[in-house]
Design a protein around this motif. Structure first.
Motif, PDB file in Angstrom:
ATOM      1  N   ARG A 128      -4.366  -4.693 -57.500  1.00  0.00           N
ATOM      2  CA  ARG A 128      -3.473  -3.618 -57.075  1.00  0.00           C
ATOM      3  C   ARG A 128      -3.915  -2.275 -57.655  1.00  0.00           C
ATOM      4  N   ALA A 129      -4.260  -2.288 -58.921  1.00  0.00           N
ATOM      5  CA  ALA A 129      -4.684  -1.046 -59.562  1.00  0.00           C
ATOM      6  C   ALA A 129      -5.955  -0.500 -58.925  1.00  0.00           C
ATOM      7  N   ALA A 130      -6.868  -1.400 -58.551  1.00  0.00           N
ATOM      8  CA  ALA A 130      -8.121  -0.961 -57.935  1.00  0.00           C
ATOM      9  C   ALA A 130      -7.892  -0.419 -56.525  1.00  0.00           C
ATOM     10  N   ALA A 131      -6.925  -1.002 -55.807  1.00  0.00           N
ATOM     11  CA  ALA A 131      -6.674  -0.596 -54.422  1.00  0.00           C
ATOM     12  C   ALA A 131      -5.819   0.660 -54.320  1.00  0.00           C
ATOM     13  N   ALA A 132      -5.094   0.969 -55.389  1.00  0.00           N
ATOM     14  CA  ALA A 132      -4.118   2.055 -55.334  1.00  0.00           C
ATOM     15  C   ALA A 132      -4.695   3.411 -54.927  1.00  0.00           C
ATOM     16  N   PRO A 133      -5.763   3.897 -55.552  1.00  0.00           N
ATOM     17  CA  PRO A 133      -6.255   5.238 -55.186  1.00  0.00           C
ATOM     18  C   PRO A 133      -6.638   5.352 -53.714  1.00  0.00           C
ATOM     19  N   ALA A 134      -7.328   4.334 -53.202  1.00  0.00           N
ATOM     20  CA  ALA A 134      -7.732   4.363 -51.795  1.00  0.00           C
ATOM     21  C   ALA A 134      -6.515   4.309 -50.880  1.00  0.00           C
TER      22      ALA A 134
ATOM     23  N   LEU B 232       0.265  -2.775 -43.059  1.00  0.00           N
ATOM     24  CA  LEU B 232      -0.059  -4.181 -43.314  1.00  0.00           C
ATOM     25  C   LEU B 232      -0.823  -4.326 -44.626  1.00  0.00           C
ATOM     26  N   PHE B 233      -1.779  -3.442 -44.861  1.00  0.00           N
ATOM     27  CA  PHE B 233      -2.540  -3.498 -46.109  1.00  0.00           C
ATOM     28  C   PHE B 233      -1.619  -3.321 -47.304  1.00  0.00           C
ATOM     29  N   GLY B 234      -0.725  -2.334 -47.228  1.00  0.00           N
ATOM     30  CA  GLY B 234       0.198  -2.101 -48.333  1.00  0.00           C
ATOM     31  C   GLY B 234       1.131  -3.270 -48.568  1.00  0.00           C
ATOM     32  N   PHE B 235       1.581  -3.880 -47.480  1.00  0.00           N
ATOM     33  CA  PHE B 235       2.498  -5.015 -47.610  1.00  0.00           C
ATOM     34  C   PHE B 235       1.825  -6.167 -48.338  1.00  0.00           C
ATOM     35  N   PHE B 236       0.624  -6.517 -47.922  1.00  0.00           N
ATOM     36  CA  PHE B 236      -0.058  -7.666 -48.529  1.00  0.00           C
ATOM     37  C   PHE B 236      -0.596  -7.351 -49.923  1.00  0.00           C
ATOM     38  N   ALA B 237      -0.996  -6.112 -50.146  1.00  0.00           N
ATOM     39  CA  ALA B 237      -1.602  -5.780 -51.437  1.00  0.00           C
ATOM     40  C   ALA B 237      -0.571  -5.475 -52.515  1.00  0.00           C
ATOM     41  N   PHE B 238       0.554  -4.875 -52.141  1.00  0.00           N
ATOM     42  CA  PHE B 238       1.461  -4.363 -53.159  1.00  0.00           C
ATOM     43  C   PHE B 238       2.868  -4.954 -53.121  1.00  0.00           C
ATOM     44  N   TRP B 239       3.173  -5.721 -52.108  1.00  0.00           N
ATOM     45  CA  TRP B 239       4.519  -6.265 -52.039  1.00  0.00           C
ATOM     46  C   TRP B 239       4.577  -7.773 -52.220  1.00  0.00           C
ATOM     47  N   LEU B 240       3.693  -8.479 -51.558  1.00  0.00           N
ATOM     48  CA  LEU B 240       3.724  -9.931 -51.672  1.00  0.00           C
ATOM     49  C   LEU B 240       3.380 -10.366 -53.098  1.00  0.00           C
ATOM     50  N   PRO B 241       4.079 -11.360 -53.610  1.00  0.00           N
ATOM     51  CA  PRO B 241       3.765 -11.859 -54.958  1.00  0.00           C
ATOM     52  C   PRO B 241       2.418 -12.577 -54.965  1.00  0.00           C
ATOM     53  N   GLY B 242       1.829 -12.617 -56.116  1.00  0.00           N
ATOM     54  CA  GLY B 242       0.572 -13.339 -56.266  1.00  0.00           C
ATOM     55  C   GLY B 242      -0.648 -12.456 -56.325  1.00  0.00           C
ATOM     56  N   THR B 243      -0.512 -11.202 -55.919  1.00  0.00           N
ATOM     57  CA  THR B 243      -1.646 -10.287 -55.992  1.00  0.00           C
ATOM     58  C   THR B 243      -1.882  -9.883 -57.449  1.00  0.00           C
ATOM     59  N   HIS B 244      -3.112 -10.006 -57.886  1.00  0.00           N
ATOM     60  CA  HIS B 244      -3.430  -9.714 -59.284  1.00  0.00           C
ATOM     61  C   HIS B 244      -3.242  -8.239 -59.582  1.00  0.00           C
ATOM     62  N   GLU B 245      -2.783  -7.952 -60.795  1.00  0.00           N
ATOM     63  CA  GLU B 245      -2.524  -6.575 -61.197  1.00  0.00           C
ATOM     64  C   GLU B 245      -3.775  -5.712 -61.100  1.00  0.00           C
TER      65      GLU B 245
END
Length: 228
Positions: A160-166, A144-157
């Motif tokens: 996404r970059a900050a959330a990626a390592p975690a 669910l976190f990946g879907f909302f953070a990295f797939w749905l449009p509108g999430t700021h770049e």
């Protein structure tokens, strides 16, 4: 557990080595799948969720959790290394394969509870069951976190970059937790095996599951992931 968005190599050499390790992981995938089938069909009498035999009902659980959870998770993780397509396609395959794995994991848990009901056995008393439930629950949250953070449009770049390592670290940790759950379950079945041949086959299957997990982790480590 969605791991990785885009992956860029840490150099051409690392990229080639990662691809070779991923290819080895695919071989381990097939070997593990075959070993699991031989065990369940030859030694344990088959797989049938509708059977009157509690053991055949139970056999659905290791089958689904191995083929449909652990192995599919690993293949989804490797999607960015092994699928020669654009990043968006890789990301879609990654997400959808993980969704299938989640659905099958839930079905696998259902099969275990149905077996306990048919065999009049208590639920959630072993370390294996605790680790398994935890792995499936965390996997669902990670998806669910990946879907909302990295797939749905509108999430700021930048988000996404900050959330990626975690996200990558958590995904690999959950994958390894699922492998630990599988290993503890196989230990239980090996100890209760009807013959030495069955016990040895179970142990070999466990070794190949572990080798598969290591190959997946190494392939990821050889590449530097970042999300778009």
């Amino acid at each position: 557990m969605a791991i990785g968005g885009g992956i860029i190599g840490g150099g051409g050499h690392h990229s080639v080595v990662a691809a070779r390790v991923a290819a080895a992981a695919h071989v381990l995938f097939l070997t593990t799948a075959v070993l699991m089938l031989v065990w369940l069909l030859h030694f344990r009498g088959g797989i049938n969720i509708q059977s009157d035999d509690p053991e055949q009902i139970f056999n659905v659980h290791p089958f689904v959790m191995c083929w449909g959870f652990i192995l599919l998770i690993g293949e989804a993780i490797l999607a960015y290394t092994t699928i020669p397509m654009d990043h968006r396609t890789q990301k879609m395959v990654h997400m959808l394969v993980h969704l299938v794995a989640l659905i099958l994991a839930i079905f696998g848990v259902y099969a275990a509870f149905k077996f306990h009901d048919a065999a009049v056995a208590p639920d959630l008393v072993s370390l294996h069951s605790w680790l398994g439930i935890l792995a499936v629950a965390l996997f669902g949250l990670q998806w669910l976190f990946g879907f909302f953070a990295f797939w749905l449009p509108g999430t700021h770049e930048r988000t996404r970059a900050a959330a990626a390592p975690a996200h990558v670290a958590a995904g690999l940790a959950i994958f390894m937790l699922a492998v630990c759950a599988a290993e503890t379950g196989l230990v239980q079945k090996s100890a209760a095996a009807a013959s030495a041949g069955e016990a040895k086959l179970i142990n070999v299957t466990g070794i190949f599951i572990l080798l598969y997990a290591v190959a997946v982790a190494v392939a990821v480590a050889l590449r530097k992931a970042f999300f778009y």
